[in-house]
Design an enzyme around this catalytic site. Structure first.
Site, mmCIF file in Angstrom:
data_model
loop_
_atom_site.group_PDB
_atom_site.id
_atom_site.type_symbol
_atom_site.label_atom_id
_atom_site.label_comp_id
_atom_site.label_asym_id
_atom_site.label_seq_id
_atom_site.Cartn_x
_atom_site.Cartn_y
_atom_site.Cartn_z
ATOM 1 N N SER A 113 -11.014 -15.731 -39.721
ATOM 2 C CA SER A 113 -12.196 -16.547 -40.280
ATOM 3 C C SER A 113 -11.401 -17.291 -41.607
ATOM 4 C CB SER A 113 -13.319 -15.965 -40.864
ATOM 5 O OG SER A 113 -14.131 -16.823 -41.788
ATOM 6 N N TYR A 121 -17.288 -9.202 -45.904
ATOM 7 C CA TYR A 121 -16.891 -10.150 -44.583
ATOM 8 C C TYR A 121 -15.553 -10.605 -44.968
ATOM 9 C CZ TYR A 121 -17.100 -13.588 -40.908
ATOM 10 O OH TYR A 121 -16.647 -14.390 -40.133
HETATM 11 N N1 LIG Z 1 -19.536 -18.847 -36.118
HETATM 12 C C1 LIG Z 1 -18.767 -19.122 -37.179
HETATM 13 O O1 LIG Z 1 -18.992 -19.780 -38.149
HETATM 14 C C2 LIG Z 1 -17.546 -18.213 -37.372
HETATM 15 C C3 LIG Z 1 -16.442 -18.605 -38.405
HETATM 16 C C4 LIG Z 1 -15.425 -17.862 -38.468
HETATM 17 C C5 LIG Z 1 -15.101 -16.819 -37.699
HETATM 18 N N2 LIG Z 1 -16.209 -16.200 -36.936
HETATM 19 C C6 LIG Z 1 -15.696 -14.803 -36.179
HETATM 20 O O2 LIG Z 1 -15.944 -15.317 -34.699
HETATM 21 C C7 LIG Z 1 -16.133 -14.029 -34.022
HETATM 22 C C8 LIG Z 1 -17.172 -14.474 -33.108
HETATM 23 O O3 LIG Z 1 -18.306 -14.716 -33.537
HETATM 24 P P1 LIG Z 1 -19.477 -15.736 -32.822
HETATM 25 O O4 LIG Z 1 -19.711 -16.606 -34.205
HETATM 26 O O5 LIG Z 1 -19.160 -16.317 -31.718
HETATM 27 O O6 LIG Z 1 -20.649 -14.616 -33.035
HETATM 28 P P2 LIG Z 1 -21.844 -14.605 -31.893
HETATM 29 O O7 LIG Z 1 -22.296 -15.644 -31.084
HETATM 30 O O8 LIG Z 1 -22.800 -13.813 -32.688
HETATM 31 O O9 LIG Z 1 -21.467 -13.592 -30.887
HETATM 32 C C9 LIG Z 1 -20.907 -12.336 -31.282
HETATM 33 C C10 LIG Z 1 -20.458 -11.640 -30.085
HETATM 34 O O10 LIG Z 1 -20.025 -10.138 -30.718
HETATM 35 C C11 LIG Z 1 -20.894 -9.373 -29.873
HETATM 36 N N3 LIG Z 1 -20.988 -8.077 -30.507
HETATM 37 C C12 LIG Z 1 -21.292 -8.119 -32.073
HETATM 38 N N4 LIG Z 1 -21.427 -6.934 -32.459
HETATM 39 C C13 LIG Z 1 -20.624 -5.954 -31.608
HETATM 40 C C14 LIG Z 1 -20.334 -4.754 -31.472
HETATM 41 N N5 LIG Z 1 -20.854 -3.652 -32.505
HETATM 42 N N6 LIG Z 1 -19.975 -4.194 -30.264
HETATM 43 C C15 LIG Z 1 -19.307 -5.004 -29.443
HETATM 44 N N7 LIG Z 1 -19.830 -6.329 -29.449
HETATM 45 C C16 LIG Z 1 -20.382 -6.923 -30.532
HETATM 46 C C17 LIG Z 1 -22.076 -9.958 -29.342
HETATM 47 O O11 LIG Z 1 -22.810 -9.241 -28.413
HETATM 48 P P3 LIG Z 1 -23.779 -8.315 -28.583
HETATM 49 O O12 LIG Z 1 -24.797 -8.488 -29.706
HETATM 50 O O13 LIG Z 1 -24.476 -7.812 -27.010
HETATM 51 O O14 LIG Z 1 -22.993 -6.900 -28.840
HETATM 52 C C18 LIG Z 1 -21.636 -11.421 -29.111
HETATM 53 O O15 LIG Z 1 -21.040 -11.331 -27.676
HETATM 54 C C19 LIG Z 1 -16.556 -13.145 -34.963
HETATM 55 O O16 LIG Z 1 -15.373 -12.273 -35.352
HETATM 56 C C20 LIG Z 1 -16.737 -14.001 -36.251
HETATM 57 O O17 LIG Z 1 -16.634 -13.150 -37.611
HETATM 58 C C21 LIG Z 1 -16.967 -16.798 -36.596
#
Ligand SMILES: NC(=O)c1ccc[n+]([C@@H]2O[C@H](COP(=O)([O-])OP(=O)(O)OC[C@H]3O[C@@H](n4cnc5c(N)ncnc54)[C@H](OP(=O)(O)O)[C@@H]3O)[C@@H](O)[C@H]2O)c1
Length: 255
Positions: free
Chosen positions: A135, A145
């Site tokens: 991130s 985080y």
């Molecule tokens: N959105 C942003 O602004 C942003 C920015 C920078 C980086 N990121 C990073 O991008 C990545 C994806 O985030 P996203 O924004 O796409 O989030 P999201 O829409 O909330 O999706 C998260 C995914 O991870 C799974 N997950 C969560 N906890 C888990 C666990 N303990 N074991 C296995 N699977 C798990 C969830 O499914 P289940 O709940 O079914 O497990 C879901 O498929 C993360 O690493 C986040 O830190 C996000």
């Protein structure tokens, strides 16, 4: 057919990786906790793109789930996308310490162990890649985080260099550092994002597109979006105290 293993594949950035890689002809191994949603996602991709899509329901913060994921990662994975992640609701001391430890397990321990499991097969075949989703928070000050995401960048950079030498460039490792992306992330963490200016939001498909382009070019730390590339450059020039003040507050209000 090459195989891609994507963690957190049912929502947001992980689901966007799954769709894009299926359309590129990858067979898929998809991991998340919600088994029903995972099976639905896999079935849709099988149907739409005529690829194989295995559903692996597992909680990466639990030994049993991480062990099962490791075992699968040891077999024929050409591209590993360590994407699963989440934000905790609140700043340090407002969050139970067990939730902070869970975050370190998912963001750091799972990334370490799945990379360790998948890379030997890639080295044997002389090709393969690992994308570790970090991130922009890695370059900022955002409690546990940001610290966990900084670990992802440092870890990825270090092993990218080792593996480049050992595989003569055949096995690549890249840290992906998106800014704010519209996904389920903020709602799950009960973050109020209403104050974030529109230009700060990235689209998940654009993030995946930029990531795969950077991976092909051999980039080690990918920062999608011109606005975030500029921010990353500017952060090196302004005083550290100012970066800390701004980055610990931007987009950080909780419902
Ligand atoms: N959105 C942003 O602004 C942003 C920015 C920078 C980086 N990121 C990073 O991008 C990545 C994806 O985030 P996203 O924004 O796409 O989030 P999201 O829409 O909330 O999706 C998260 C995914 O991870 C799974 N997950 C969560 N906890 C888990 C666990 N303990 N074991 C296995 N699977 C798990 C969830 O499914 P289940 O709940 O079914 O497990 C879901 O498929 C993360 O690493 C986040 O830190 C996000």
């Amino acid at each position: 057919m090459p195989t891609a293993f994507i963690t957190g594949a049912t929502a947001g950035i992980g689901a966007a990786f799954a769709r894009r890689l299926a359309s590129d002809g990858f067979d898929l191994v998809l991991l998340a906790r919600d088994a029903e949603r995972l099976e639905r996602t896999a079935a849709e991709l099988r149907e739409k793109y005529a690829v194989r899509a295995e559903a692996l329901p597992a909680d990466l913060s639990a030994e049993e789930g991480l062990g099962a994921a490791e075992e699968r990662a040891r077999r024929d994975v050409d591209l590993l996308v360590n994407n699963a992640g989440f934000g905790n609701r609140g700043v340090f001391l407002d969050v139970p310490v067990s939730d902070e430890v869970t975050m370190l397990r998912v963001h750091c321990e799972a990334v370490l162990r799945l990379t360790h499991a998948a890379v030997p097969g890639m080295l044997e075949r002389g090709r393969g890649a690992v994308v570790n989703v970090s991130s922009m928070a890695a370059f900022a000050t955002r409690g546990t985080y940001g610290a966990s995401k900084a670990w992802v960048v440092s870890f990825s950079r270090g092993i990218a260099a080792d593996l480049r030498q050992r595989s003569r460039g055949g096995v690549r490792v890249m840290a992906l550092c998106p800014g704010f992306v519209r996904t389920e992330f903020h709602e799950r963490a009960q973050m109020d994002m209403s104050g974030l200016p529109e230009f700060m939001w990235l689209d998940k498909d654009d993030v995946v597109d930029a990531a795969l382009r950077d991976l092909r070019r051999g980039v080690e730390v990918s920062i999608p979006g011109a606005q975030y590339k500029a921010l990353a450059g500017a952060a090196r020039l302004v005083p550290r105290g100012l970066v800390t003040r701004l980055s610990s507050t931007t987009g950080r209000r909780y419902d």
